[in-house]
Every structure is written in structure tokens, then in C-alpha cells.
Design a protein around this motif. Structure first.
Motif, mmCIF file in Angstrom:
data_model
loop_
_atom_site.group_PDB
_atom_site.id
_atom_site.type_symbol
_atom_site.label_atom_id
_atom_site.label_comp_id
_atom_site.label_asym_id
_atom_site.label_seq_id
_atom_site.Cartn_x
_atom_site.Cartn_y
_atom_site.Cartn_z
ATOM 1 N N VAL A 145 -9.119 -26.463 -29.380
ATOM 2 C CA VAL A 145 -9.685 -26.801 -28.068
ATOM 3 C C VAL A 145 -11.215 -26.843 -28.169
ATOM 4 O O VAL A 145 -11.863 -27.756 -27.642
ATOM 5 C CB VAL A 145 -9.217 -25.788 -26.994
ATOM 6 N N GLU A 146 -11.787 -25.879 -28.926
ATOM 7 C CA GLU A 146 -13.249 -25.890 -29.111
ATOM 8 C C GLU A 146 -13.708 -27.122 -29.877
ATOM 9 O O GLU A 146 -14.808 -27.610 -29.679
ATOM 10 C CB GLU A 146 -13.693 -24.618 -29.853
ATOM 11 N N GLY A 202 5.233 -10.007 -32.044
ATOM 12 C CA GLY A 202 4.409 -9.478 -30.964
ATOM 13 C C GLY A 202 3.017 -9.856 -31.197
ATOM 14 O O GLY A 202 2.084 -9.664 -30.647
ATOM 15 N N ILE A 260 -1.632 -30.339 -27.107
ATOM 16 C CA ILE A 260 -1.325 -29.271 -28.063
ATOM 17 C C ILE A 260 -0.102 -28.506 -27.600
ATOM 18 O O ILE A 260 -0.052 -28.030 -26.464
ATOM 19 C CB ILE A 260 -2.518 -28.292 -28.181
ATOM 20 N N ARG A 261 0.874 -28.378 -28.467
ATOM 21 C CA ARG A 261 2.059 -27.586 -28.164
ATOM 22 C C ARG A 261 2.130 -26.419 -29.143
ATOM 23 O O ARG A 261 1.813 -26.581 -30.325
ATOM 24 C CB ARG A 261 3.321 -28.444 -28.269
ATOM 25 N N THR A 262 2.541 -25.265 -28.612
ATOM 26 C CA THR A 262 2.548 -24.061 -29.442
ATOM 27 C C THR A 262 3.913 -23.395 -29.425
ATOM 28 O O THR A 262 4.644 -23.471 -28.447
ATOM 29 C CB THR A 262 1.512 -23.038 -28.928
ATOM 30 N N SER A 315 -5.170 -22.463 -31.772
ATOM 31 C CA SER A 315 -5.279 -23.319 -30.578
ATOM 32 C C SER A 315 -6.668 -23.214 -29.967
ATOM 33 O O SER A 315 -7.217 -24.217 -29.515
ATOM 34 C CB SER A 315 -4.168 -23.060 -29.564
ATOM 35 N N ASP A 316 -7.275 -22.017 -30.001
ATOM 36 C CA ASP A 316 -8.659 -21.909 -29.506
ATOM 37 C C ASP A 316 -9.608 -22.784 -30.327
ATOM 38 O O ASP A 316 -10.468 -23.482 -29.773
ATOM 39 C CB ASP A 316 -9.127 -20.453 -29.554
ATOM 40 N N ASN A 341 1.783 -14.702 -33.395
ATOM 41 C CA ASN A 341 0.955 -14.834 -32.202
ATOM 42 C C ASN A 341 -0.552 -14.924 -32.461
ATOM 43 O O ASN A 341 -1.208 -15.829 -31.946
ATOM 44 C CB ASN A 341 1.277 -13.694 -31.226
ATOM 45 N N PRO A 343 -6.266 -30.021 -24.362
ATOM 46 C CA PRO A 343 -5.223 -28.985 -24.424
ATOM 47 C C PRO A 343 -3.825 -29.509 -24.124
ATOM 48 O O PRO A 343 -2.837 -28.971 -24.617
ATOM 49 C CB PRO A 343 -5.656 -27.975 -23.351
ATOM 50 N N ARG A 344 -3.747 -30.568 -23.323
ATOM 51 C CA ARG A 344 -2.426 -31.086 -22.950
ATOM 52 C C ARG A 344 -1.710 -31.751 -24.125
ATOM 53 O O ARG A 344 -0.529 -32.050 -24.049
ATOM 54 C CB ARG A 344 -2.556 -32.073 -21.789
ATOM 55 N N ARG A 360 5.441 -19.512 -30.854
ATOM 56 C CA ARG A 360 4.996 -18.258 -31.460
ATOM 57 C C ARG A 360 6.183 -17.373 -31.731
ATOM 58 O O ARG A 360 7.187 -17.435 -31.055
ATOM 59 C CB ARG A 360 4.067 -17.509 -30.498
ATOM 60 N N ALA A 412 10.088 -28.878 -25.550
ATOM 61 C CA ALA A 412 8.626 -28.955 -25.467
ATOM 62 C C ALA A 412 8.002 -29.054 -26.852
ATOM 63 O O ALA A 412 7.112 -29.860 -27.088
ATOM 64 C CB ALA A 412 8.071 -27.733 -24.739
#
Lengths: 238, 201
Positions: A222-223, A238, A231-233, A218-219, A211, A228-229, A235, A106
């Protein structure tokens, strides 16, 4: 059912160790995968004690996919780390350990996936992005790419010389190095806006880091209107 | 063959017996997902059971909140090699969802579907008889967005990628159809005790 050969454990020999920063070392491992690697993937490392006890961890591959029979990992020597402590304090050139991979389907980029390519890395989260940048330079230098690389302090920047050289010599690659400590700033809407203006609308975005960093980045993206599709993340921590 | 110079830090025996092969204990709660958190509005949130493409039953957030509640506490295991002990969840069991929908055993397989378009497959038998729930609460509080809230699947006896975040429904399928990770080299079933991480494990 999906059938396929089992991903085998392979012997990998350390053929080079290079300090990258005061905490991070680069390890070049000689290993021959039974399937082609893709930039962004990782490997599992397995260490075995004399009594058979084993510890297993995942590390991103820093090197571009190649056929030279080696991969590069970058490992931060954490004092409490069972496996990273081994890499930092024990491992030497000539040692053999067990590894399996390449893993992950992914958080990967292939030249045919195209661009523009927006890469956002926090701290050692830059490692899989480095594999993508190195692969882009070798296989698809016409694809525009921009790396936002956010780090606490200047002495924690991984491969700064390489990144600066790439930004200066590779047309279409743009670097935004962002220091967050000591009067620096965390990535914010203005910085994201500037990146999008410099790069143009990205076709693919990859974000990797701790994280809270990945969540914030990512927020913001998107803003800023990214789908969003696209964007791959990835992390860690914790 | 052992690794030269590696002695390791064995966890205590009480921990080791609870760790599946290749796992390490974490006190944190790591977050793993393929993309950004989806924006979910509880006013428009729905949870839907489908047989293939045919809807069987759909609940609004208020209707979902009126269903019988189930609690589960225990250990969870992520394919990225961390395990977390004594996690406490609350939600609605798949058994109670099926009962409310008046559905018995639609098919032998299911695909969990998330609001982020993530999918993962789980056999029907692994979702029923108290083995799975749609969780809305973790540790006594509503599940945060980072951990899949407002509602996520919980199938704790399988690797945690099967416990889809931001769940919008379960689709019952005739065949065992691989989901997002299963189509990318991960195991179709994912039993941590048999270390079924990848295809062929």
C-alpha cells in the motif's frame, strides 16, 4: 435469500504421498467436486475417531483446477497437530477421509481476471499461490506474473525445482526467492520496489502467510502505491 | 464411518461443551480479513446509521466516546474453525446507538459496513436487546488495527465474519441483502451452534 445446494461432505481417497521437504508432505486425493474449483480455494478435512469424535481443519489446494478428479494438498507435520499429525504419521495411500469444498470466493484468481499478477507468499502460505501459478501456466500463460516467496531457510522452500523450472521456461513468470534466516532479510520496501519494477503495476495481488508476514507485506505494498482494493490477503496462525 | 488410525485429541469435557460443532479451541487471536488494513484517522472517523441511503445519525470519534459504555465477556467462534474463550470487549451497544439517534426499529435487516468496503448482513433482532455492540476496546485496551480498531462490530452469538472490522456504519435494509461473504457462498445467518457455515448448511 441466497439459495443453493448444501456443500456436501465427500469421501476422498489418498492416491499419492510425496515428501516435499523434511517437514511437509504432498497428498494427492481422489475426489469429485460437485462444482468447479477456482485457484486459491481451500477444502475442509474431517477426521472421525471410532467413538464418533471428529476433528476438522482447512487446507489450501495446491493443484490447479482440473477435471482429472484429484486435488493436491501440502501438509506440514506439526508434532502437536491433531489433524496434521495424522497426515504426517498415520495416513497412507488407500486411506479414505472426508472432505468438503472447494471453499472461498475472495482469495481466488481466474484467467479472465487478468494480470499482471503479483503473488507474495511466506512459508507454507505459498500453497494457494502455487495453484494460481499452475493454473496460469496451463490456461493463461500470456499473463505476466511474479512470485515473491519468503522462507526462513533453503531447506524449507516448497517445490523449489518446479518454481525454478517455471521461472526459466515460462515467459512472463518471474521468481524472487527470499531467504530470511541466517543473514537473510525480511521483505522490505527495496525488495517490493524491485518486484514492482520487474513486473509492472499489478492488477491483482495475493498475499498469503503467517499473520505478521501478511501484515508487513500488505503495508509495504500500500505504501508503494498499490490500490488496497486490488490486494487480497489470507493468513494463518495467531 | 471412522477414519483409519485416527484417535484424536479430545479437549476436556469443560472445553467440549463450550465448542460448537466442528470448532477447535485456540489460545491465539487469529487475524482474518480480505485485504490490507485500511488507514483510519480518528480526526475524520465517523460512524453513521442509515436507513437505506438516508443518514439517520452520525457521530464523530469524540461524540461516540461520550455515549454510554457496555461490556461483554464470552466465547467467539470463527467460521475457519477456531473458537476463543473468555474474550472481553467494551464499546457502545446498538441499543444505545439507536436510543441516541432517536430511532426505534427502522427495518428488519441491517448491513454492517467497514472502512475497507467489507459488508455483512445481520438481522435487526440480532443487533438489539444487548446482543451486539460497536466495540472499541478488547481486553481493556483500544482494539488494534489488526483486530478491526478503532471500532468493530461485535455480534458474538454468530460466526465472527459477522463482526465486521473497521466499522463505519450500519445500514438498515428492507430486505435481507447478503454482504461480502454471503454473496460468495457463506451462510446468510451464520449460527455456529447450528454449524451454518455455507449456503444450505
Amino acid at each position: 435469500m441466497i439459495e443453493g445446494p448444501r456443500l456436501p461432505w465427500l469421501d476422498a481417497t489418498i492416491v499419492g504421498i510425496t515428501p516435499i521437504t523434511h517437514r511437509v508432505k504432498s497428498f494427492r486425493l481422489a475426489v469429485t467436486f460437485d462444482r468447479p474449483a477456482v485457484a486459491g480455494q481451500h477444502v475442509e478435512i474431517r477426521l472421525t475417531a471410532p467413538d464418533g469424535y471428529r476433528a476438522q481443519r482447512s487446507y489450501s489446494i495446491a493443484s490447479a483446477p482440473s477435471r482429472d478428479g484429484t486435488i493436491e494438498l501440502m501438509v506440514e507435520g506439526l508434532p502437536k497437530g491433531e489433524v496434521s499429525g495424522f497426515f504426517d504419521g498415520v495416513a497412507e495411500v488407500g486411506d479414505t477421509l472426508e472432505l468438503r469444498g472447494p471453499i472461498g470466493g475472495a482469495f481466488v484468481w481466474r484467467p479472465e481476471d487478468g494480470g499482471p499478477l503479483l503473488l507474495v507468499g511466506g512459508g507454507s502460505g505459498v500453497v494457494p499461490l502455487l495453484a494460481m501459478l499452475r493454473h496460469r501456466a496451463a490456461a493463461a500463460p500470456h499473463i505476466p506474473a511474479l512470485l515473491i516467496y519468503s522462507v526462513r531457510a533453503a531447506d524449507e522452500v516448497l517445490v523449489q525445482d518446479e518454481l525454478v523450472r517455471r521461472a526459466e521456461t515460462e515467459p512472463g513468470f518471474d521468481l524472487m526467492l527470499n531467504l530470511t534466516g541466517d543473514g537473510g532479510r525480511r521483505i522490505d520496501a527495496a525488495l517490493i520496489g524491485e518486484a514492482l519494477e520487474r513486473l509492472g503495476a499489478p492488477r491483482h495481488t495475493f498475499i498469503c502467510g503467517a499473520n505478521p508476514f501478511v501484515g508487513a507485506a500488505s503495508d509495504l505494498l500500500v505504501e508503494a502505491g498499490l490500490d488496497p482494493r486490488t490486494i487480497r490477503t489470507e493468513r494463518f496462525g495467531g | 464411518m471412522s477414519t483409519r488410525g485416527f484417535t484424536g485429541r479430545r479437549p476436556p469435557e469443560t472445553t467440549r461443551v463450550r465448542l460448537p460443532p466442528g470448532q477447535s479451541l485456540t489460545e491465539d487471536f487469529p487475524v482474518l480479513q480480505i485485504g490490507p488494513n485500511p488507514r483510519i484517522d480518528l480526526d475524520t472517523w465517523r460512524f453513521t446509521l442509515r436507513a437505506g441511503s438516508r443518514p439517520l445519525k452520525s457521530w464523530s470519534w469524540a461524540e461516540f466516546g461520550a455515549l454510554p459504555r457496555t461490556r461483554w465477556s464470552g466465547d467467539i467462534h470463527c467460521v475457519t474453525q477456531w473458537s476463543k474463550f473468555d474474550t472481553a470487549w467494551e464499546g457502545v451497544s446498538v441499543d444505545d446507538l439507536l436510543a441516541d439517534a432517536g430511532v426505534d426499529a427502522p427495518t428488519a435487516f441491517a448491513l454492517a459496513e467497514g472502512y475497507d468496503d467489507y459488508t455483512t448482513n445481520v438481522p435487526f433482532a440480532d443487533l438489539t436487546d444487548g446482543r451486539a455492540m460497536v466495540a472499541t476496546h478488547y481486553d481493556g485496551a483500544p482494539i488494534t488495527s489488526d483486530h478491526g480498531g478503532p471500532a468493530r462490530l461485535l455480534v458474538p452469538h454468530l460466526y465472527f465474519w459477522k463482526s465486521a472490522k473497521w466499522l463505519k456504519g450500519l445500514r438498515f435494509t428492507q430486505k435481507d441483502e447478503g454482504g461480502f461473504w454471503e454473496m460468495r457462498g457463506y451462510h446468510m445467518y451464520g449460527d455456529p451452534w447450528r454449524e451454518q457455515r455455507f449456503t444450505g448448511d
